[in-house]
Write a protein that holds these residues in place. Structure first.
Motif, PDB file in Angstrom:
ATOM      1  N   ALA A 267       0.704 -16.778 -23.797  1.00  0.00           N
ATOM      2  CA  ALA A 267       1.063 -15.962 -22.634  1.00  0.00           C
ATOM      3  C   ALA A 267       2.567 -16.045 -22.364  1.00  0.00           C
ATOM      4  N   ASP A 405      -0.578 -21.510 -15.578  1.00  0.00           N
ATOM      5  CA  ASP A 405      -1.457 -20.348 -15.751  1.00  0.00           C
ATOM      6  C   ASP A 405      -1.556 -19.536 -14.465  1.00  0.00           C
ATOM      7  N   ASP A 406      -1.699 -20.249 -13.343  1.00  0.00           N
ATOM      8  CA  ASP A 406      -1.762 -19.561 -12.056  1.00  0.00           C
ATOM      9  C   ASP A 406      -0.498 -18.747 -11.820  1.00  0.00           C
ATOM     10  N   SER A 409      -0.303 -15.553 -13.902  1.00  0.00           N
ATOM     11  CA  SER A 409      -1.130 -14.430 -13.455  1.00  0.00           C
ATOM     12  C   SER A 409      -0.668 -13.901 -12.103  1.00  0.00           C
ATOM     13  N   GLU A 410      -0.121 -14.780 -11.273  1.00  0.00           N
ATOM     14  CA  GLU A 410       0.441 -14.285 -10.009  1.00  0.00           C
ATOM     15  C   GLU A 410       1.610 -13.333 -10.251  1.00  0.00           C
ATOM     16  N   LYS A 412       2.095 -11.389 -12.819  1.00  0.00           N
ATOM     17  CA  LYS A 412       1.588 -10.089 -13.268  1.00  0.00           C
ATOM     18  C   LYS A 412       1.036  -9.309 -12.082  1.00  0.00           C
ATOM     19  N   GLU A 413       0.355 -10.044 -11.212  1.00  0.00           N
ATOM     20  CA  GLU A 413      -0.239  -9.396 -10.046  1.00  0.00           C
ATOM     21  C   GLU A 413       0.849  -8.820  -9.140  1.00  0.00           C
ATOM     22  N   GLU A 434      -1.267  -2.195 -17.786  1.00  0.00           N
ATOM     23  CA  GLU A 434      -1.419  -3.655 -17.812  1.00  0.00           C
ATOM     24  C   GLU A 434      -0.321  -4.281 -18.659  1.00  0.00           C
ATOM     25  N   ARG A 438       2.518  -6.877 -17.392  1.00  0.00           N
ATOM     26  CA  ARG A 438       2.689  -8.179 -18.041  1.00  0.00           C
ATOM     27  C   ARG A 438       4.161  -8.401 -18.398  1.00  0.00           C
TER      28      ARG A 438
END
Length: 595
Positions: A267, A405-406, A409-410, A412-413, A434, A438
């Motif tokens: 990632a 990881d959190d 993804s935050e 990207k959000e 998406e 990213r």
RNA sequence: GGCCCCAUAGUUCAAUGGAUAGAACGGAGGUUUCCUAAACCUUAAAUUCAGGUUCGAUUCCUGGUGGGGCUACCA
């Protein structure tokens, strides 16, 4: 150009003042924006050759240059600074070579390529990666790209701490409470699953210790004699003895962790050419220690622990092997270094490790030198600063660890929310969107971290998340997307540009400004490489994007202007696009064509 | 105690010993007949303190203050 100018100035000094100026005395730099001129000679150091005032001296040199060197269009003197103006034709001629360059835009090439090993990441297998690791990974990976761009042979390595009491802790807790839980059955990422049991152990251990303390034991004894801790130690002994059951459990749980790490690495867009495991390097390390003991470089204490005396180097005495014969951290690092030298014959080995270990690496280098390894001079501890939160350092006890990881993804959000709010990307498919979210989210995160001088501690505010405006990754990405858009539009309306027309192109101050900036790309790369600092590249990209935006603001490709100027502008856009994407590539940041 | 690192606008970051210390965010105000407004423009705001070296110091040296780290038979 600087070098040509310096040479001309040297000649001028010779002719005018009959002086021999060495290089240090001829200081040529780029002229600051708020003055007219392109290059500036600092006159002060040259005063020793004449008895004139600085102004007078500048005037004499300036007029001499203008008269004898055609590329010099004019000059002015302010205080002790001689500002030299270079002709537009020279700039454009110089630029057209850049416009013709391929996609290896602006890479610098060192004269002596070296083999450089970069160690970064270095996780423990009992905890998931966190924000500190992110900084480490991003710096390490970017250093790899920057050094490679300079022509070095670079090997990315990782050393995994897969051995020791901490590993036994999570294994034991899993055995007691795991109910055969696996990443598959729990739906948890492997590293998080193992981390969960590590935390479980710590809690239980604390409870047991507290019970013992309340029955009158002192804290240290209580921690040592808590039953669960004893069990963990027994397990470590079994592990070191190669007990099959323990080893099987160990490999199974480690494989879960590695799967989890791989996902995070993927990632983040980082990878490794070679992974070393502490479990494989501590033994060679011990052997080396014993050999050095025989040679009399080390000494043994009465309790049979092995030490080195580094007081001559201004350091302390350092333990290299415990009294029970087991290895410590540095034993393993000695083994790893020697293995690496055998594997790759590196000229340099760069350790990307936090600055809390400055002392450790000083010692490591000194120990290896004392042991007689000449390559120990090539060990470089690349010491980066801590990432702190607004309330201070991250502490697992207080639950203020920012999980990698959190965070990813935050990001990207956040990119998604911002994009939707701005009404972007209406005509893209869900997958395309998406992908763009990213790239933007990670671009924001990476840039935010890499733009800071790595040596310094930095503050990261998760609640404010990361800006997408200003000196940020998305700003640069956006600039790039608009450059691509310029070319899409140009293509639609059948406008082409012809690099052959460039030398005769007209140019205004903005064009020249950008050309000057673009010329500096390879300089920025080599500076970044010698300083080991991605921040240099990041800040260069930002400057460039900013200048380009200002230039772009009143830039009309399809206007009624003459063909030559339109060509020049397209060429500048093209080269700026190459420079931005090359620069961001060096940081490991992807550039979307549209956003 | 000893050793190492850091200190710049309200905040987050810049500045090979060079000119008037740059940006961004946040604050205040403005700009879309043409290119993607995630942009651009205007505006207020800073070198921890005291010495020293220098033509010139945010930068180098000494000292003080403040913050962080290391000083484990942890990794």
């Amino acid at each position: 150009m600087e070098n040509i100018l310096k040479e001309k100035i040297r000649e001028a000094v010779k002719v005018l003042f009959n002086g021999n100026a060495c290089d240090d005395l001829i200081q040529v730099q780029e002229t600051r924006k708020d003055f007219t001129g392109d290059f500036t000679l600092v006159v002060f150091p040259l005063l020793r050759f004449s008895k004139n005032t600085p102004e007078k001296n500048g005037e004499i040199i300036g007029s001499h240059l203008a008269a004898t060197f055609p590329a010099v269009k004019g000059y002015n003197v302010i205080k002790g600074f001689l500002n030299i103006e270079v002709s537009d034709a020279w700039w454009i001629g110089n630029f057209s070579a850049m416009a013709a360059e391929n996609d290896l835009f602006g890479r610098c090439r060192v004269s002596k390529p070296e083999t450089i090993l970069i160690e970064y990441s270095s996780p423990n297998t009992n905890k998931p990666l966190h924000l500190g690791h992110i900084r480490n990974n991003l710096i390490g990976f970017s250093l790899y790209r920057i050094q490679s761009a300079c022509g070095h042979r670079v090997i990315k390595t990782n050393i995994v701490n897969d051995r020791g009491i901490h590993i036994c802790k999570s294994m034991l807790a899993w055995q007691k409470h795991g109910n055969s839980e696996t990443p598959h059955s729990s739906g948890l990422k492997g590293d998080h699953l193992v981390g969960k049991y590590y935390v479980m152990f710590e809690k239980e251990w604390k409870l047991e210790a507290e019970a013992l303390i309340s029955s009158g034991m002192n804290e240290e004894d209580a921690r040592n004699s808590a039953p669960i801790m004893k069990e963990a130690r027994e397990m470590l002994i079994k592990w070191e003895a190669g007990d099959k059951e323990v080893m099987d459990l160990w490999s199974m749980m480690n494989s879960w962790v590695y799967e989890g790490f791989d996902e995070t690495y993927h990632a983040l867009g980082v990878d490794f050419d070679k992974i070393y495991y502490e479990s494989e390097t501590y033994q060679p390390g011990k052997d080396i220690v014993f050999k050095s003991l025989e040679k009399g470089i080390l000494y043994r204490k009465d309790d049979s622990s092995i030490w080195i005396d580094l007081t001559a180097e201004g350091l302390d005495q350092k333990l290299l092997l415990r009294s029970d014969g087991t290895a410590v951290y540095i034993t393993q690092d000695i083994g790893t270094a020697v293995l690496r030298q055998a594997d790759y014959s590196f000229d340099k080995c760069i350790y990307v490790v936090g600055n809390e270990q400055n002392y450790h690496f000083q010692v490591l280098k000194a120990v290896l030198k004392r042991m007689g390894y000449p390559w120990s001079d090539g060990l470089i501890h690349f010491s980066y600063g801590m990432v702190e939160l607004p309330e201070g350092r991250m502490k697992s006890r207080e639950g203020t660890i920012v999980d990698a990881d959190d965070l990813i993804s935050e990001m990207k959000e956040t990119a998604r929310e911002v994009s939707i709010e701005l009404g972007k990307l209406g005509d893209f498919t869900a997958e395309e969107r998406e992908e763009i979210f990213r790239k933007i989210g990670l671009g924001a995160l990476k840039y935010f971290i890499l733009k800071v001088d790595p040596r310094k501690n930095m503050t990261f505010n998760p609640s404010e998340s990361i800006d997408f405006n200003g000196n940020t990754g998305p700003f640069i990405q956006y600039t790039y997307a608009r450059i691509r858009s310029v070319f899409r539009k140009a293509e639609q309306s059948g406008v082409e540009y012809d690099p052959a027309l460039l030398p005769g192109s007209p140019a205004g101050p903005k064009e020249i400004m950008l050309i000057k900036l673009l010329r500096n790309f390879s300089k920025a790369v080599s500076e970044a490489a010698s300083a080991n600092s991605p921040a240099v590249v990041a800040n260069y990209c930002y400057d460039l994007a900013r200048e380009y935006n200002q230039f772009y603001h009143d830039f009309s490709i399809l206007g009624e202007e003459n063909q030559a100027l339109r060509n020049l502008r397209l060429a500048i856009s093209e080269v700026a696009g190459k420079a931005l994407s090359s620069g961001m590539w060096l940081l490991g940041i992807e550039m979307p064509d549209r956003m």
